[in-house]
Motif scaffolding. Structure first.
Motif, PDB file in Angstrom:
ATOM      1  N   ASN A  20       0.823  -1.205   0.000  1.00  0.00           N
ATOM      2  CA  ASN A  20       0.000   0.000   0.000  1.00  0.00           C
ATOM      3  C   ASN A  20       0.860   1.260   0.000  1.00  0.00           C
ATOM      4  OD1 ASN A  20      -2.339  -1.670   0.351  1.00  0.00           O
ATOM      5  ND2 ASN A  20      -3.290  -0.035   1.514  1.00  0.00           N
ATOM      6  N   ILE A  21       1.807   1.315   0.914  1.00  0.00           N
ATOM      7  CA  ILE A  21       2.599   2.533   1.083  1.00  0.00           C
ATOM      8  C   ILE A  21       3.466   2.808  -0.139  1.00  0.00           C
ATOM      9  CG2 ILE A  21       4.444   3.611   2.435  1.00  0.00           C
ATOM     10  CD1 ILE A  21       3.263   1.905   4.857  1.00  0.00           C
ATOM     11  N   PHE A  22       4.309   1.845  -0.485  1.00  0.00           N
ATOM     12  CA  PHE A  22       5.237   2.087  -1.585  1.00  0.00           C
ATOM     13  C   PHE A  22       4.568   2.009  -2.948  1.00  0.00           C
ATOM     14  CE2 PHE A  22       8.154   1.165   1.894  1.00  0.00           C
ATOM     15  CZ  PHE A  22       8.959   2.292   1.798  1.00  0.00           C
ATOM     16  N   GLY A  23       3.510   1.191  -3.064  1.00  0.00           N
ATOM     17  CA  GLY A  23       2.768   1.153  -4.321  1.00  0.00           C
ATOM     18  C   GLY A  23       2.207   2.528  -4.664  1.00  0.00           C
ATOM     19  N   ARG A  29       4.067   8.756  -8.127  1.00  0.00           N
ATOM     20  CA  ARG A  29       5.236   9.623  -8.129  1.00  0.00           C
ATOM     21  C   ARG A  29       5.141  10.630  -6.978  1.00  0.00           C
ATOM     22  NH1 ARG A  29       3.956   9.718 -13.740  1.00  0.00           N
ATOM     23  NH2 ARG A  29       5.300   8.308 -14.908  1.00  0.00           N
ATOM     24  N   VAL A  30       4.909  10.095  -5.797  1.00  0.00           N
ATOM     25  CA  VAL A  30       4.737  10.876  -4.573  1.00  0.00           C
ATOM     26  C   VAL A  30       3.669  11.958  -4.781  1.00  0.00           C
ATOM     27  CG1 VAL A  30       5.921  12.021  -2.643  1.00  0.00           C
ATOM     28  CG2 VAL A  30       7.175  10.395  -4.065  1.00  0.00           C
ATOM     29  N   PHE A  31       2.508  11.529  -5.229  1.00  0.00           N
ATOM     30  CA  PHE A  31       1.309  12.359  -5.396  1.00  0.00           C
ATOM     31  C   PHE A  31       1.399  13.398  -6.511  1.00  0.00           C
ATOM     32  CE2 PHE A  31       1.564  11.102  -0.886  1.00  0.00           C
ATOM     33  CZ  PHE A  31       0.427  10.327  -0.813  1.00  0.00           C
ATOM     34  N   THR A  32       2.317  13.233  -7.450  1.00  0.00           N
ATOM     35  CA  THR A  32       2.418  14.195  -8.549  1.00  0.00           C
ATOM     36  C   THR A  32       1.860  13.653  -9.867  1.00  0.00           C
ATOM     37  OG1 THR A  32       4.668  13.489  -9.166  1.00  0.00           O
ATOM     38  CG2 THR A  32       4.470  15.270  -7.518  1.00  0.00           C
ATOM     39  N   ASN A  33       1.473  12.372  -9.906  1.00  0.00           N
ATOM     40  CA  ASN A  33       0.936  11.773 -11.125  1.00  0.00           C
ATOM     41  C   ASN A  33      -0.554  12.102 -11.226  1.00  0.00           C
ATOM     42  OD1 ASN A  33       0.001  10.151 -13.208  1.00  0.00           O
ATOM     43  ND2 ASN A  33       1.346   8.449 -12.681  1.00  0.00           N
ATOM     44  N   GLU A  34      -0.874  13.096 -12.000  1.00  0.00           N
ATOM     45  CA  GLU A  34      -2.251  13.570 -12.106  1.00  0.00           C
ATOM     46  C   GLU A  34      -3.152  12.629 -12.893  1.00  0.00           C
ATOM     47  OE1 GLU A  34      -2.003  17.561 -13.607  1.00  0.00           O
ATOM     48  OE2 GLU A  34      -0.914  18.257 -11.827  1.00  0.00           O
ATOM     49  N   VAL A  35      -2.566  11.735 -13.674  1.00  0.00           N
ATOM     50  CA  VAL A  35      -3.370  10.822 -14.494  1.00  0.00           C
ATOM     51  C   VAL A  35      -4.138   9.839 -13.611  1.00  0.00           C
ATOM     52  CG1 VAL A  35      -3.306   9.091 -16.345  1.00  0.00           C
ATOM     53  CG2 VAL A  35      -1.830  11.103 -16.471  1.00  0.00           C
ATOM     54  N   ILE A  36      -3.550   9.413 -12.513  1.00  0.00           N
ATOM     55  CA  ILE A  36      -4.255   8.481 -11.624  1.00  0.00           C
ATOM     56  C   ILE A  36      -5.549   9.105 -11.128  1.00  0.00           C
ATOM     57  CG2 ILE A  36      -4.171   7.327  -9.374  1.00  0.00           C
ATOM     58  CD1 ILE A  36      -1.223   6.691  -9.938  1.00  0.00           C
ATOM     59  N   SER A  37      -5.472  10.315 -10.613  1.00  0.00           N
ATOM     60  CA  SER A  37      -6.695  10.948 -10.102  1.00  0.00           C
ATOM     61  C   SER A  37      -7.625  11.408 -11.218  1.00  0.00           C
ATOM     62  CB  SER A  37      -6.356  12.104  -9.164  1.00  0.00           C
ATOM     63  OG  SER A  37      -5.611  13.089  -9.836  1.00  0.00           O
ATOM     64  N   GLY A 107      -1.142   3.523 -15.861  1.00  0.00           N
ATOM     65  CA  GLY A 107      -1.673   2.313 -16.487  1.00  0.00           C
ATOM     66  C   GLY A 107      -1.328   1.072 -15.681  1.00  0.00           C
ATOM     67  N   ILE A 108      -0.081   0.981 -15.261  1.00  0.00           N
ATOM     68  CA  ILE A 108       0.333  -0.164 -14.443  1.00  0.00           C
ATOM     69  C   ILE A 108      -0.434  -0.158 -13.123  1.00  0.00           C
ATOM     70  CG2 ILE A 108       2.253  -1.198 -13.175  1.00  0.00           C
ATOM     71  CD1 ILE A 108       4.109  -0.094 -15.431  1.00  0.00           C
ATOM     72  N   PHE A 109      -0.566   1.010 -12.521  1.00  0.00           N
ATOM     73  CA  PHE A 109      -1.303   1.132 -11.263  1.00  0.00           C
ATOM     74  C   PHE A 109      -2.714   0.582 -11.407  1.00  0.00           C
ATOM     75  CE2 PHE A 109      -4.220   3.470  -8.507  1.00  0.00           C
ATOM     76  CZ  PHE A 109      -3.677   3.220  -7.262  1.00  0.00           C
TER      77      PHE A 109
END
Length: 139
Positions: A20-23, A29-37, A107-109
């Protein structure tokens, strides 16, 4: 029923927490990947991702004394069940290849997070049942 030694169960809680934590930290990218949200603004918002990390710390916190908190383990199983269900719904209603086109890490996420949740849902369910019924193996 699945045979698990107590040391393996403790390691399972640690692995669940680390995943959970490291995934989250790696794929977001330490909350900078805007595509996930962008693809799930509610569950996978930065706040949602932060809460996933908090769940990870909760798993780690009981790794050595999980036998004392059977109903918390049941809560962990339900939480993973909910995330696993949400992931299946997400896959049915979104285009995964579109996410990969925008960002490989996102995508991997979205490809793997639900698999992780379903596996740990099973793990937590089995551990809960063993603790609840007092069918724990010897050290």
């Amino acid at each position: 029923m699945i045979s698990l030694k107590q040391q393996h169960i403790s390691k399972g809680f640690l692995i669940a927490g680390i995943m959970n934590i490291f995934g989250v930290l790696i794929f977001s990218r330490v909350f900078t990947n805007e595509v996930i949200s962008e693809y799930d603004a509610i569950v996978m918002s930065n706040f949602g991702l932060l809460m996933i990390i908090v769940w990870g710390f909760a798993y780690i916190s009981v790794a050595k004394n999980y036998k004392n908190v059977p109903w918390l383990i049941a809560v962990f199983a339900v939480e993973k069940l909910i995330y696993g269900y949400v992931w299946i719904q997400w896959l049915l209603n979104n285009n995964l290849s579109e996410v990969y086109e925008k960002d490989m890490m996102a995508g991997i996420f979205y490809t793997i997070y639900g698999i992780n949740d379903w596996l740990f849902c099973i793990f937590f369910s089995v551990v809960f049942w063993k603790v609840y019924t007092k069918k724990l193996p010897k050290q």
